[in-house]
Design an enzyme around this catalytic site. Structure first.
Site, PDB file in Angstrom:
ATOM      1  N   ASP A  62     -36.724 -16.408 -41.138  1.00 29.23           N
ATOM      2  CA  ASP A  62     -36.468 -15.470 -42.237  1.00 29.23           C
ATOM      3  C   ASP A  62     -36.065 -14.094 -41.702  1.00 29.23           C
ATOM      4  O   ASP A  62     -35.269 -13.394 -42.318  1.00 29.23           O
ATOM      5  CB  ASP A  62     -37.711 -15.356 -43.125  1.00 29.23           C
ATOM      6  CG  ASP A  62     -37.446 -14.583 -44.401  1.00 29.23           C
ATOM      7  OD1 ASP A  62     -36.277 -14.501 -44.821  1.00 29.23           O
ATOM      8  OD2 ASP A  62     -38.404 -14.053 -44.974  1.00 29.23           O
ATOM      9  N   ASP A  97     -32.079 -14.176 -40.679  1.00 26.00           N
ATOM     10  CA  ASP A  97     -30.976 -14.189 -41.652  1.00 26.00           C
ATOM     11  C   ASP A  97     -30.610 -12.769 -42.074  1.00 26.00           C
ATOM     12  O   ASP A  97     -29.436 -12.422 -42.167  1.00 26.00           O
ATOM     13  CB  ASP A  97     -31.254 -15.115 -42.840  1.00 26.00           C
ATOM     14  CG  ASP A  97     -32.536 -14.802 -43.590  1.00 26.00           C
ATOM     15  OD1 ASP A  97     -33.116 -13.729 -43.375  1.00 26.00           O
ATOM     16  OD2 ASP A  97     -32.942 -15.643 -44.400  1.00 26.00           O
ATOM     17  N   GLY A  98     -31.616 -11.926 -42.290  1.00 28.74           N
ATOM     18  CA  GLY A  98     -31.331 -10.534 -42.642  1.00 28.74           C
ATOM     19  C   GLY A  98     -30.651  -9.781 -41.515  1.00 28.74           C
ATOM     20  O   GLY A  98     -29.727  -8.990 -41.741  1.00 28.74           O
ATOM     21  N   ARG A 102     -26.686  -8.216 -41.714  1.00 31.40           N
ATOM     22  CA  ARG A 102     -26.272  -6.832 -41.431  1.00 31.40           C
ATOM     23  C   ARG A 102     -25.361  -6.765 -40.208  1.00 31.40           C
ATOM     24  O   ARG A 102     -24.348  -6.079 -40.221  1.00 31.40           O
ATOM     25  CB  ARG A 102     -27.507  -5.954 -41.238  1.00 31.40           C
ATOM     26  CG  ARG A 102     -28.291  -5.729 -42.531  1.00 31.40           C
ATOM     27  CD  ARG A 102     -29.486  -4.807 -42.330  1.00 31.40           C
ATOM     28  NE  ARG A 102     -30.504  -5.378 -41.450  1.00 31.40           N
ATOM     29  CZ  ARG A 102     -31.422  -6.258 -41.815  1.00 31.40           C
ATOM     30  NH1 ARG A 102     -31.461  -6.687 -43.056  1.00 31.40           N
ATOM     31  NH2 ARG A 102     -32.320  -6.710 -40.951  1.00 31.40           N
ATOM     32  N   ASP A 122     -32.119 -16.092 -50.141  1.00 33.10           N
ATOM     33  CA  ASP A 122     -33.204 -15.796 -49.212  1.00 33.10           C
ATOM     34  C   ASP A 122     -34.555 -15.807 -49.931  1.00 33.10           C
ATOM     35  O   ASP A 122     -35.527 -16.385 -49.454  1.00 33.10           O
ATOM     36  CB  ASP A 122     -32.954 -14.450 -48.534  1.00 33.10           C
ATOM     37  CG  ASP A 122     -34.018 -14.118 -47.502  1.00 33.10           C
ATOM     38  OD1 ASP A 122     -34.313 -14.978 -46.653  1.00 33.10           O
ATOM     39  OD2 ASP A 122     -34.558 -13.000 -47.556  1.00 33.10           O
ATOM     40  N   ASP A 150     -37.818 -18.513 -49.666  1.00 29.62           N
ATOM     41  CA  ASP A 150     -39.207 -18.068 -49.481  1.00 29.62           C
ATOM     42  C   ASP A 150     -40.112 -18.651 -50.556  1.00 29.62           C
ATOM     43  O   ASP A 150     -41.203 -19.149 -50.260  1.00 29.62           O
ATOM     44  CB  ASP A 150     -39.305 -16.534 -49.532  1.00 29.62           C
ATOM     45  CG  ASP A 150     -38.681 -15.857 -48.332  1.00 29.62           C
ATOM     46  OD1 ASP A 150     -38.479 -16.520 -47.298  1.00 29.62           O
ATOM     47  OD2 ASP A 150     -38.411 -14.640 -48.438  1.00 29.62           O
TER      48      ASP A 150
END
Length: 192
Positions: free
Chosen positions: A45, A48-49, A53, A66, A70
């Site tokens: 997790d 991916d963020g 970016r 996303d 979760d």
């Protein structure tokens, strides 16, 4: 852009996270294997963020997806842990519905927010109180799983679970505020 978004690196990581969760489900009674697959899914997790970016691959779909991943994985764990786990994830889904209806600016607080909610959400949850709430939200079901299978000493397990329960209660306060406001806005729109 269109359908290309589906193949953005962060979303491909999301598909893999869902796959790992699916693999972990039948391994629920085998704690080390379960934690390997479930834990890897949770750990991804963060990536991916980062890649969204770094590669300039942010999208509305990706942000939505996303959170859905979760909720599906954490909700599955809550439901496997307890027949009452459904209620925990129900609150999270209702909160997602409420915040999603606000849009990307859902984290902005104003004078109507209770003081505790402002403290938890300050600086995008990047304060000690925010970190405690987020830790409780994500970590409590994992800690309860570890406790269920006696993977830690009772004293350590109880301390961790107590800490994460406090964090989950903080998160719950914020969630209930959003759900309450969403219901109010629905009722107000009925009057007009």
């Amino acid at each position: 852009m269109g359908h290309d978004v589906l193949f953005f690196v962060p979303n491909v990581i999301g598909y893999f996270r869902l796959f790992l969760f699916g693999v972990s489900v039948p391994l629920f009674q085998q704690p080390y294997w379960f934690l390997l697959f479930y834990g890897t899914s949770v750990a991804l997790d963060a990536f991916d963020g980062y890649f969204a970016r770094k590669l300039n691959q942010t999208s509305r779909f990706g942000a939505w997806f996303d959170v859905v991943i979760d909720l599906v994985s954490r909700g599955g764990l809550w439901c496997m842990l307890s027949k009452y786990g459904y209620y925990m994830i129900l609150v999270e889904w209702l909160t997602f519905l409420a915040t999603h209806s606000i849009g990307s600016n859902w984290k902005a607080t104003d004078d109507d927010f209770p003081y505790v909610c402002k403290l938890v959400m300050a600086k995008n949850f990047k304060t000690p109180l925010g970190a405690i709430a987020i830790s409780g939200l994500h970590g409590l079901p994992i800690a309860l799983y570890c406790q269920h299978f006696s993977l830690m000493t009772p004293t350590v397990s109880n301390i961790i679970t107590l800490f994460l329960t406090c964090g989950r209660i903080l998160a719950l306060r914020v969630e209930l505020f959003y759900i309450q406001n969403h219901i109010k806005s629905l009722l107000n729109s009925e009057e007009h």
